[in-house]
Write a protein that holds these residues in place. Structure first.
Motif, PDB file in Angstrom:
ATOM      1  N   LEU A  43      26.207 -33.581-117.591  1.00  0.00           N
ATOM      2  CA  LEU A  43      25.637 -34.846-117.151  1.00  0.00           C
ATOM      3  C   LEU A  43      25.396 -34.848-115.647  1.00  0.00           C
ATOM      4  CD1 LEU A  43      24.787 -37.770-117.692  1.00  0.00           C
ATOM      5  CD2 LEU A  43      27.195 -38.435-117.426  1.00  0.00           C
ATOM      6  N   TRP A  44      26.341 -34.323-114.864  1.00  0.00           N
ATOM      7  CA  TRP A  44      26.198 -34.374-113.416  1.00  0.00           C
ATOM      8  C   TRP A  44      25.106 -33.418-112.930  1.00  0.00           C
ATOM      9  CZ3 TRP A  44      27.854 -38.642-111.817  1.00  0.00           C
ATOM     10  CH2 TRP A  44      28.971 -39.244-112.433  1.00  0.00           C
ATOM     11  N   PHE A  45      24.873 -32.335-113.650  1.00  0.00           N
ATOM     12  CA  PHE A  45      23.727 -31.467-113.351  1.00  0.00           C
ATOM     13  C   PHE A  45      22.430 -32.240-113.592  1.00  0.00           C
ATOM     14  CE2 PHE A  45      20.469 -28.347-114.142  1.00  0.00           C
ATOM     15  CZ  PHE A  45      20.775 -27.283-113.316  1.00  0.00           C
ATOM     16  N   LEU A  46      22.385 -32.992-114.698  1.00  0.00           N
ATOM     17  CA  LEU A  46      21.216 -33.801-115.004  1.00  0.00           C
ATOM     18  C   LEU A  46      20.978 -34.853-113.930  1.00  0.00           C
ATOM     19  CD1 LEU A  46      18.956 -34.825-116.869  1.00  0.00           C
ATOM     20  CD2 LEU A  46      20.695 -36.103-118.151  1.00  0.00           C
ATOM     21  N   ILE A  47      22.035 -35.502-113.456  1.00  0.00           N
ATOM     22  CA  ILE A  47      21.903 -36.534-112.420  1.00  0.00           C
ATOM     23  C   ILE A  47      21.369 -35.926-111.126  1.00  0.00           C
ATOM     24  CG2 ILE A  47      23.233 -38.095-110.945  1.00  0.00           C
ATOM     25  CD1 ILE A  47      25.034 -38.605-113.430  1.00  0.00           C
ATOM     26  N   TRP A  86      23.586 -43.500-114.132  1.00  0.00           N
ATOM     27  CA  TRP A  86      23.232 -42.776-112.924  1.00  0.00           C
ATOM     28  C   TRP A  86      22.030 -41.857-113.138  1.00  0.00           C
ATOM     29  CZ3 TRP A  86      24.416 -43.538-108.011  1.00  0.00           C
ATOM     30  CH2 TRP A  86      25.499 -44.360-107.729  1.00  0.00           C
ATOM     31  N   VAL A  87      21.689 -41.577-114.387  1.00  0.00           N
ATOM     32  CA  VAL A  87      20.464 -40.821-114.671  1.00  0.00           C
ATOM     33  C   VAL A  87      19.245 -41.621-114.201  1.00  0.00           C
ATOM     34  CG1 VAL A  87      19.032 -39.869-116.527  1.00  0.00           C
ATOM     35  CG2 VAL A  87      21.516 -39.592-116.596  1.00  0.00           C
ATOM     36  N   VAL A 111       9.426 -28.759-111.259  1.00  0.00           N
ATOM     37  CA  VAL A 111      10.605 -27.885-111.384  1.00  0.00           C
ATOM     38  C   VAL A 111      11.844 -28.701-111.733  1.00  0.00           C
ATOM     39  CG1 VAL A 111      12.147 -26.348-110.099  1.00  0.00           C
ATOM     40  CG2 VAL A 111       9.670 -26.128-109.838  1.00  0.00           C
ATOM     41  N   ALA A 112      12.005 -29.874-111.101  1.00  0.00           N
ATOM     42  CA  ALA A 112      13.148 -30.733-111.405  1.00  0.00           C
ATOM     43  C   ALA A 112      13.106 -31.226-112.844  1.00  0.00           C
ATOM     44  CB  ALA A 112      13.182 -31.914-110.436  1.00  0.00           C
ATOM     45  N   SER A 113      11.917 -31.434-113.390  1.00  0.00           N
ATOM     46  CA  SER A 113      11.789 -31.836-114.795  1.00  0.00           C
ATOM     47  C   SER A 113      12.299 -30.739-115.721  1.00  0.00           C
ATOM     48  CB  SER A 113      10.329 -32.163-115.114  1.00  0.00           C
ATOM     49  OG  SER A 113       9.861 -33.255-114.360  1.00  0.00           O
TER      50      SER A 113
END
Length: 510
Positions: A134-138, A85-86, A123-125
């Motif tokens: 993981l879900w924060f990263l997604i 999902w990443v 900013v998202a990077s």
């Protein structure tokens, strides 16, 4: 009385002289204003540099995360289905929103929206790089995908606005080159960064590039025109939501299950089909539709979008089949597989700018056909390719793949040039978004369909453990199917060119 006549004569002379002086002053002021305007107008080269960096960032964000999935699975103690999902969140955000943000740019101004997209991507990077879970990263990757969608949709629109029609192909070729460079650079750069500095750096590397892109765009992009806002209420929220949900359902149907098509995939496909019907109905009734259905009556535009989707579907076959064929049939190790796979994008990067110049010189429609012929030839060669071991096997695979990817670069550059050359200014964003959408839908479809063809042709329950002979057979059958799809695209291109020639001839006669 003679003195009075003389005074009148003198007064008229002075009046004429005063008018001439005032006219001269006005002209000088206008000339000064023109000079100042020219001085303030940014160089086209710097504008293209800014747009190229934006295209590089968005394509790099697509490819760099794939190499990090095994590391992310270990870092977050997650399954492959979870960490994929990443990648999916990024692709879904681009696919579902790229047309909508293109239309929003047409309405609100492309410069300010592109700057907002670059800022959001950067900013998202940072958020991806510091993600605690993981879900924060997604979620951060989804936000990054939104920024990338804005950059992808508006770069081509800006090119159509700032480059003359005679040089449009060369500019499109440059964007294609930067896209190919980002795609090719992602896996190798990601591998180096993960090995040396950890997985977080594959996202943080975008930050300095994003800052540079923002500053360059802010300095060089032309200011949005402040004309009468005739379409200030032109955004279509209902159509936007329906299109996003429809595209999300289709993308999930094509990507979930890793090639197996189950009940959930069928349900999502049915939801996507229902969504298409609802979207068409909503757009027919909307006062300011997101996509004007009448534009599909333009057969040239419809043909270009269909060809783009077909060609992108075929290109995904090289990414789906290539790694298995090289590792299982030819017995190459992982490092050599990565090196061989980079040959295609590297060739596309080298071919991008020359392809654009050829489109400018010989005509975009003609070069579209030439590119498709090259792709068909490469696919037919691959469909008959034996699998000899060693250097012969590697060279035998690389040569036709290079032919396919160079043909792809020529096709995409010429096709995009043909579409963007005659688009109205207020439609450039949405048409650019539709071109990118057709490409993305083709890639998503290809990942599922061409992967299923490959697995079926190999007659293996698990392709990763299939015999070398079975993998080689699967590769040949898959590229035979790919060649047939290119022939369909070629037939569409020839018919479209013939129709355009007849229209031009009838216009000359009348």
């Amino acid at each position: 009385m003679p003195g009075k006549g003389l005074r009148l004569h003198d007064r008229s002379i002075f009046g004429v002289a005063r008018k001439q002086f005032m006219l001269k002053s006005i002209i000088e002021k206008q000339d000064a204003a023109v000079v100042a305007s020219v001085e303030r107008t940014p160089s086209v080269r710097w504008v293209l540099a800014s747009l190229s960096l934006s295209m590089l960032l968005s394509s790099l964000g697509t490819s760099i995360a794939n190499v990090g999935l095994p590391t992310l699975a270990q870092a977050f103690n997650a399954s492959f289905q979870q960490v994929q999902w990443v990648v999916l969140a990024y692709l879904l955000a681009i696919t579902t929103l790229i047309v909508s943000v293109g239309r929003l740019g047409d309405i609100t101004g492309r410069r300010r929206l592109l700057l907002a997209g670059i800022f959001l991507f950067t900013v998202a990077s940072i958020l991806c790089g510091i993600a605690p879970t993981l879900w924060f990263l997604i979620a951060a990757r989804a936000a990054q995908g939104l920024g990338a969608a804005i950059m992808m949709a508006l770069t081509m629109a800006f090119v159509g606005e700032t480059v003359t029609k005679a040089k449009l192909g060369g500019a499109m070729g440059l964007l294609a080159t930067m896209s190919a460079v980002g795609t090719a650079l992602g896996p190798s750069l990601g591998g180096i960064l993960i090995a040396g500095f950890g997985w977080r750096t594959i996202f943080l590397v975008n930050v300095p590039l994003g800052i540079a892109a923002f500053l360059l765009a802010h300095r060089t992009l032309p200011v949005d025109r402040r004309g009468p806002r005739t379409n200030s209420a032109g955004f279509d929220p209902v159509g936007t939501l329906l299109l996003a949900l429809t595209l999300a359902a289709y993308a999930l149907a094509m990507t979930m299950g890793r090639g197996s098509f189950g009940v959930l995939n069928m349900a999502l496909l049915l939801a996507a089909a229902l969504g298409v019907g609802l979207f068409v109905r909503a757009e027919a009734k909307a006062a300011s539709p997101l996509i004007r259905l009448a534009m599909f009556r333009d057969r040239s535009l419809s043909a270009s979008l269909a060809m783009s989707a077909l060609v992108s579907t075929v290109m995904m076959a090289t990414l789906v089949v290539g790694p298995f064929y090289l590792s299982r049939a030819l017995g190459l190790d992982a490092a050599l597989v990565g090196l061989v796979l980079s040959a295609g994008p590297f060739a596309a990067a080298l071919a991008g700018v020359p392809a654009g110049r050829m489109a400018d010189r010989f005509g975009a429609q003609r070069m579209t056909i030439v590119g498709l012929i090259g792709m068909a030839a490469g696919c037919f060669i691959l469909s008959m390719l034996p699998a000899p071991p060693g250097i012969l096997g590697i060279a035998g695979y690389i040569a036709p793949i290079v032919v396919v990817t160079v043909g792809y670069a020529l096709f995409m550059t010429a096709n995009n040039t043909a579409v963007m050359a005659d688009i109205r200014a207020d439609q450039r964003g949405v048409i650019s978004g539709m071109l990118s959408l057709s490409r993305n839908l083709g890639l998503i479809t290809g990942a599922s369909v061409m992967g299923a063809v490959f697995a079926l042709a190999s007659r293996a329950a698990d392709i990763s453990t299939a015999r070398p002979e079975a993998v080689a057979t699967g590769m040949r059958i898959t590229f035979a199917v790919a060649a047939m799809l290119i022939v369909v695209a070629l037939a569409i291109a020839v018919a479209s060119r013939a129709r355009a020639s007849r229209h031009s001839l009838s216009a000359d006669v009348s």
